[in-house]
Design an enzyme around this catalytic site. Structure first.
Site, PDB file in Angstrom:
ATOM      1  N   TRP A 374       0.825  -1.208   0.000  1.00  0.00           N
ATOM      2  CA  TRP A 374       0.000   0.000   0.000  1.00  0.00           C
ATOM      3  C   TRP A 374       0.861   1.262   0.000  1.00  0.00           C
ATOM      4  O   TRP A 374       0.377   2.359  -0.282  1.00  0.00           O
ATOM      5  CB  TRP A 374      -0.937   0.022   1.203  1.00  0.00           C
ATOM      6  CG  TRP A 374      -0.273   0.344   2.517  1.00  0.00           C
ATOM      7  CD1 TRP A 374       0.862  -0.198   3.036  1.00  0.00           C
ATOM      8  CD2 TRP A 374      -0.712   1.315   3.478  1.00  0.00           C
ATOM      9  NE1 TRP A 374       1.159   0.355   4.253  1.00  0.00           N
ATOM     10  CE2 TRP A 374       0.209   1.287   4.547  1.00  0.00           C
ATOM     11  CE3 TRP A 374      -1.788   2.190   3.541  1.00  0.00           C
ATOM     12  CZ2 TRP A 374       0.094   2.101   5.671  1.00  0.00           C
ATOM     13  CZ3 TRP A 374      -1.907   3.010   4.667  1.00  0.00           C
ATOM     14  CH2 TRP A 374      -0.977   2.962   5.710  1.00  0.00           C
ATOM     15  N   GLU A 503      -0.145  -2.460  12.454  1.00  0.00           N
ATOM     16  CA  GLU A 503       0.020  -3.911  12.464  1.00  0.00           C
ATOM     17  C   GLU A 503       0.234  -4.475  13.863  1.00  0.00           C
ATOM     18  O   GLU A 503       0.411  -5.683  14.015  1.00  0.00           O
ATOM     19  CB  GLU A 503       1.176  -4.303  11.541  1.00  0.00           C
ATOM     20  CG  GLU A 503       0.878  -3.986  10.081  1.00  0.00           C
ATOM     21  CD  GLU A 503       2.039  -4.302   9.154  1.00  0.00           C
ATOM     22  OE1 GLU A 503       3.144  -4.596   9.672  1.00  0.00           O
ATOM     23  OE2 GLU A 503       1.862  -4.244   7.936  1.00  0.00           O
ATOM     24  N   LYS A 615       2.120   0.424  16.008  1.00  0.00           N
ATOM     25  CA  LYS A 615       3.355   0.373  15.223  1.00  0.00           C
ATOM     26  C   LYS A 615       3.531   1.655  14.425  1.00  0.00           C
ATOM     27  O   LYS A 615       4.648   2.129  14.221  1.00  0.00           O
ATOM     28  CB  LYS A 615       3.327  -0.831  14.283  1.00  0.00           C
ATOM     29  CG  LYS A 615       4.596  -1.035  13.470  1.00  0.00           C
ATOM     30  CD  LYS A 615       4.456  -2.228  12.540  1.00  0.00           C
ATOM     31  CE  LYS A 615       5.725  -2.465  11.741  1.00  0.00           C
ATOM     32  NZ  LYS A 615       5.561  -3.543  10.735  1.00  0.00           N
TER      33      LYS A 615
END
Length: 1001
Positions: A374, A503, A615
């Site tokens: 992405w 994540e 994260k």
């Protein structure tokens, strides 16, 4: 985890405006330097390995030559598999090394760790696109030579690279031996526990098929085939030797090393040169039988042109690139070098053919196995859309070329439409860890967002009609099929079991980023369907037939968008990252040692998942991308909650925090995050540059300047700017392209200058005001901060109705038979009526239902209204009427930031209502002071930037609210505010307009 201040390490490479220089050879930095001195043209990538090879300690070099999109595919072995797991992993291949040129003098091979190096310089020239090495070396036998080596990967020729190798004999005469080779023996990366590096392999992926040479034409070639995908690869080289005397020439093959050798006699002072042209072709692009002829054609073109002419082409190409892309920073040479290095490496890494893309490490290393993520749509495409829009189109064309595989993946996932892969090379899903892979389905919405941004910025409706709409419609079908109207959420549209950008939080329901982005996509899909139906009916009918689009589906999209569930926590006044994030325990940052970061390398995923820890930017990312859907107060409140929980273990994170920090007025924080982003690779901040560069962070550094400090947003199809200057800089300048027009923006501490360099006329927004620019006529606008508005608290500043409040609350407390005194009354200041009632009820033991509480609030208010009916202009505090009159005379607007719902009535009784241009509406305030929302509401009503306003308060909480909103702060009365307020006066009688003006001087 509040990011610690970033201190630049000692520079390994001297700060230069247009180059990266290495002034001495240090083996300790070798593998790192191989990454940063890499060259590429979007197809061929060459690490900065030495032509003579590396002869230092093992484990400190990776010989790397890569072709974008050229891969092998190996089976993924799952000890415990499941349906729908990807079955094969694609990995970009390290291809034969064709840049080898070895020099030997009477048996002594030139190596940096033998003999003696008298002078050494290496330079990556970003204006000319040349890697240049100059050195003086003495062999163990005392022969001294000067070497001048130039290397390029041709930006205008997809399949071509070239090396010009020049040797001068300084103190001897005799034979020199030059050996040029192609080495097909590739060292594969080993198996590692670091998920960022890939799976590794023990068996070679490239199998030698054949070799050949033409001695008279100085031509060598080598053919390989990939083990699993069966692609053919043809590597070819040709040479041009320039010397004054004859020479001996031979060809030799040892294993997979094919070489051509020249033995050339020289006299002292003589200079000889060998120019080597390198070409790679594969059966992915051409018919296999044509590979050799294609290779010969490219090499012939190169030989006929020569290295000098190719260099001139390279310079012309880069001149055009920099004319549209360059960012100038005056006042910080380190960051100037960093931003140019990043832009240059992005150009070198990006596929420009519509069938390749840009990997997370570009073409500089094997980290992430050359996969596309992405990152492309959210970081790289915005950079190219506003600088090189034709490249953005090619990147989006890659997604269109892989749409069928996205449809296949959606079917595997038991859904309609199309689901794009989280990581891929040819369009197939390659992520074997689904919680942080396939579950990141927001990739669909990210691609749709990039299409929308590209089309609106360029006006390229042709792309939308022919390709973009089909991608948007198919991915919208996926969303409507995946989500559901949830009775437990009052029929709201919910999306379950997904992972957002963060994540460290996986497989959740209603990730806010995902739901917000999907909502935006579905609205755009509906708009696109209407646009095609109205303006391009033939294309629309053809597309409907192709994909079986029904008349009902666009209505389904708009319904899902309108009923999209966005999790929000009323108590905290923030958007919840997902349904359960805010219920988890916060990560213990205080007791987490620095050597335990990144967390993913030191803690089991389940340990991380059960905590509030990020994260990278998640909801904060949504606030940037969909900024018009959040108030400034929302942005401040949400940023202040999520920023301390973010580790920035992802290189994608600091730049987004930099942008939002700039927007909410924290310029020091914005600069700190930008500082960390822009030199992430040059300073090796994440300690893994040896594995390749961080291309998304590189693009993010551009976003930090343009979207952060420049405040650029795309409003519909119009550019909007709100520029600020970091205190560390003297000025900066950047360029953006929109609708085929090139705009130059210059910012210093006093003015912003807009210049339309290409185009006839463009309209933009500057700080919310419409501005029209005409060709090559600079428009200079002041950005010097000055007093433009004053915003007052009511109680304690304009008047003192505190006694009326006290008497009204006291009457209610007496009726409820609970204690209430003036000490408790002080605590009510700045709170909403319901919040005040909760304070009143503390310790009473009364557990009242909400309707009863509402009734009691109304009862208190009726009593209060009776009391304030007795107020007159005599109740104005000393000096206030004079101050308000002076502000009116100087045409300085005035606002009121009070949670008092009877403020209008009080102003009428005081006969000063006409002097106020904006009055806060307490009913539309989520959080009371010290939250800044009420002040930001008033500045928005006035249409004036908070940093040009003054807030006047009489409590510490009020001052905190003023400062959090970005206003200058004035405290009145209590001496406790002397240290916190920028200006303190003991009495309102001492408030003068001149004092307020001086706050900006």
């Amino acid at each position: 985890m509040k990011m610690k201040p970033y201190v630049h390490p000692a520079a390994v490479y001297p700060y230069r405006e247009w180059s990266l220089d290495e002034e001495n050879y240090n083996e300790e930095n070798n593998q790192r330097s191989e990454s940063v001195f890499a060259l590429g043209n979007g197809y061929i990538g060459m690490r900065g390995n030495f032509e003579e090879g590396y002869h230092g300690h093992s484990g400190s070099s990776v010989t790397g030559n890569y072709l974008n999109g050229f891969f092998d595919s190996e089976p993924i072995v799952y000890p415990e598999g499941a349906y729908g797991y990807p079955s094969r992993n694609q990995a970009m291949l390290n291809v034969p090394d064709a840049k080898i040129i070895e020099l030997s003098i009477e048996g002594h091979a030139f190596q940096l760790n033998s003999g003696k190096v008298h002078r050494y310089e290496r330079q990556l020239d970003m204006r000319n696109g040349i890697l240049h090495r100059q050195l003086e070396w003495e062999s163990p036998a005392g022969h001294r030579v000067e070497l001048n080596i130039r290397r390029m990967v041709a930006l205008q020729h997809k399949h071509l690279a070239a090396i010009d190798y020049e040797v001068t004999a300084l103190n001897f005469e005799g034979p020199l031996t030059l050996t040029s080779s192609i080495d097909g023996e590739i060292q594969r990366p080993g198996v590692t526990d670091d998920p960022r590096l890939g799976s590794g392999s023990k068996e070679p992926s490239l199998l030698l098929v054949d070799t050949g040479h033409e001695l008279e034409q100085n031509f060598l070639w080598m053919k390989h085939r990939t083990r699993h995908t069966r692609f053919a690869l043809l590597t070819g080289v040709s040479h041009s030797l320039n010397c004054s005397s004859g020479y001996e020439r031979a060809v030799q093959l040892e294993g997979q090393r094919l070489s051509m050798q020249w033995i050339v006699p020289v006299v002292m002072g003589e200079r000889i040169s060998l120019t080597k042209y390198i070409s790679y072709h594969t059966s992915k692009d051409y018919i296999e039988d044509e590979l050799l002829s294609k290779c010969l054609a490219v090499l012939s073109l190169a030989e006929n042109s020569g290295f000098k002419a190719l260099g001139q082409e390279q310079r012309a190409f880069l001149d055009h690139f920099w004319a549209h892309t360059d960012v100038e920073i005056q006042g910080d040479l380190a960051l100037q070098q960093g931003i140019r290095f990043n832009a240059f490496q992005l150009l070198q890494s990006v596929g420009r053919d519509g069938v390749t893309n840009i990997g997370a490490k570009g073409l500089t290393g094997e980290g992430y196995e050359g996969h596309y993520f992405w990152d492309t749509e959210m970081y790289m495409i915005p950079f190219f859309t506003f600088t090189q829009p034709e490249i953005s189109r090619k990147l989006l064309e890659f997604r269109y070329a892989t749409l069928d595989k996205a449809r296949e993946r959606a079917a595997v996932m038991s859904q309609k439409g199309a689901l794009y892969p989280w990581r891929t090379i040819d369009g197939a899903e390659n992520s074997s860890y689904f919680p942080a892979g396939t579950a990141q389905m927001h990739i669909n919405a990210d691609i749709a967002y990039a299409i929308k941004q590209y089309v609106r910025a360029t006006g390229d409706d042709e792309f939308l009609v022919l390709k973009g709409a089909e991608m948007i419609f198919e991915t919208s079908r996926f969303w409507v099929d995946l989500g559901h109207f949830n009775p437990a959420r009052e029929g709201a549209f919910c999306i379950d079991a997904v992972t957002g950008p963060d994540e460290y939080t996986a497989i959740v329901n209603n990730n806010a980023y995902t739901n917000l982005m999907v909502r935006d996509q579905l609205y755009y899909a509906y708009e696109t369907a209407k646009l095609l139906g109205k303006q391009y009916p033939e294309h629309f009918e053809r597309l409907k037939r192709k994909i079986g689009l029904t008349e009902k589906e666009p209505g389904d999209w708009i319904l899902a968008a309108e009923k999209m569930y966005i999790p929000f926590d009323e108590g905290l006044g923030i958007y919840a990252q997902d349904d359960t994030f805010l219920t988890k325990k916060k990560w213990d940052f205080e007791h987490t040692p620095e050597d335990k970061y990144p967390l993913l390398l030191h803690y089991h995923p389940l340990v991380i998942y059960r905590h509030q820890v990020l994260k990278q930017a998640d909801l904060v990312m949504a606030m940037f991308l969909l900024g018009d859907q959040f108030s400034l107060a929302d942005k401040i409140r949400n940023y202040n909650y999520y920023e301390p929980l973010t580790t920035h273990d992802s290189s994608l994170s600091p730049c987004i925090h930099s942008i939002i920090s700039a927007e909410i007025g924290d310029l020091a924080g914005a600069y700190s995050y930008f500082d960390r982003t822009v030199r992430m690779d040059l300073d090796d901040i994440n300690r893994n540059v040896k594995d390749g560069l961080h291309t998304a962070a590189m693009a993010g550094s551009w976003l930090s300047i343009v979207n952060g400090f420049g405040g650029m947003r795309l409003c519909g199809g119009m550019l909007s700017f709100n520029p600020v200057l970091p205190a560390q800089w003297d000025s900066y300048r950047f360029k953006v392209t929109s609708g085929g027009q090139l705009l130059d923006i210059y910012v210093d501490d006093k003015v912003v200058v807009y210049t339309l360099l290409v185009g006839d006329m463009i309209e933009i927004l500057h700080k919310g005001n419409l501005v029209q620019l005409t060709a090559k006529k600079p428009l200079s606008l002041s950005i010097t901060k000055q007093l433009e508005a004053v915003i007052f608290e009511l109680d304690g500043v304009i008047t003192d109705s505190g006694e009326h409040h006290y008497l009204a609350w006291k009457a209610l407390a007496d009726e409820l038979a609970i204690s209430f005194d003036r000490v408790k009354h002080v605590r009510l200041k700045g709170h909403s009526r319901m919040e005040c009632l909760e304070i009143l009820l503390e310790g009473s033991g009364l557990n009242l239902p909400q309707p009863v509480k509402g009734m009691l609030c109304n009862k208190k208010n009726e009593k209060y209204k009776q009391l304030i009916q007795q107020m007159t202009p005599d109740d104005l505090l000393p000096g206030i009427h004079s101050l308000l009159t002076s502000l009116k005379e100087k045409r300085i607007p005035v606002g009121l930031a009070s949670t008092n719902e009877n403020a209008m009535l009080i102003l009428e009784r005081l006969k000063i209502g006409r002097l106020f241009q904006a009055i806060a509406d307490p009913k539309n305030i989520r959080r009371g002071k010290p939250d800044p929302e009420i002040y930001l509401q008033v500045t928005e009503m006035l249409g004036i930037s908070p940093d040009c306003c003054v807030g006047v308060e009489d409590t510490e909480e009020g001052i905190a609210a003023v400062k959090a909103a970005g206003l200058r702060s004035v405290g009145v009365g209590d001496m406790s505010m002397r240290d916190s307020a920028e200006l303190w006066v003991p009495s309102t009688s001492e408030l003068q307009v001149e004092n307020l003006v001086q706050l900006f001087q």
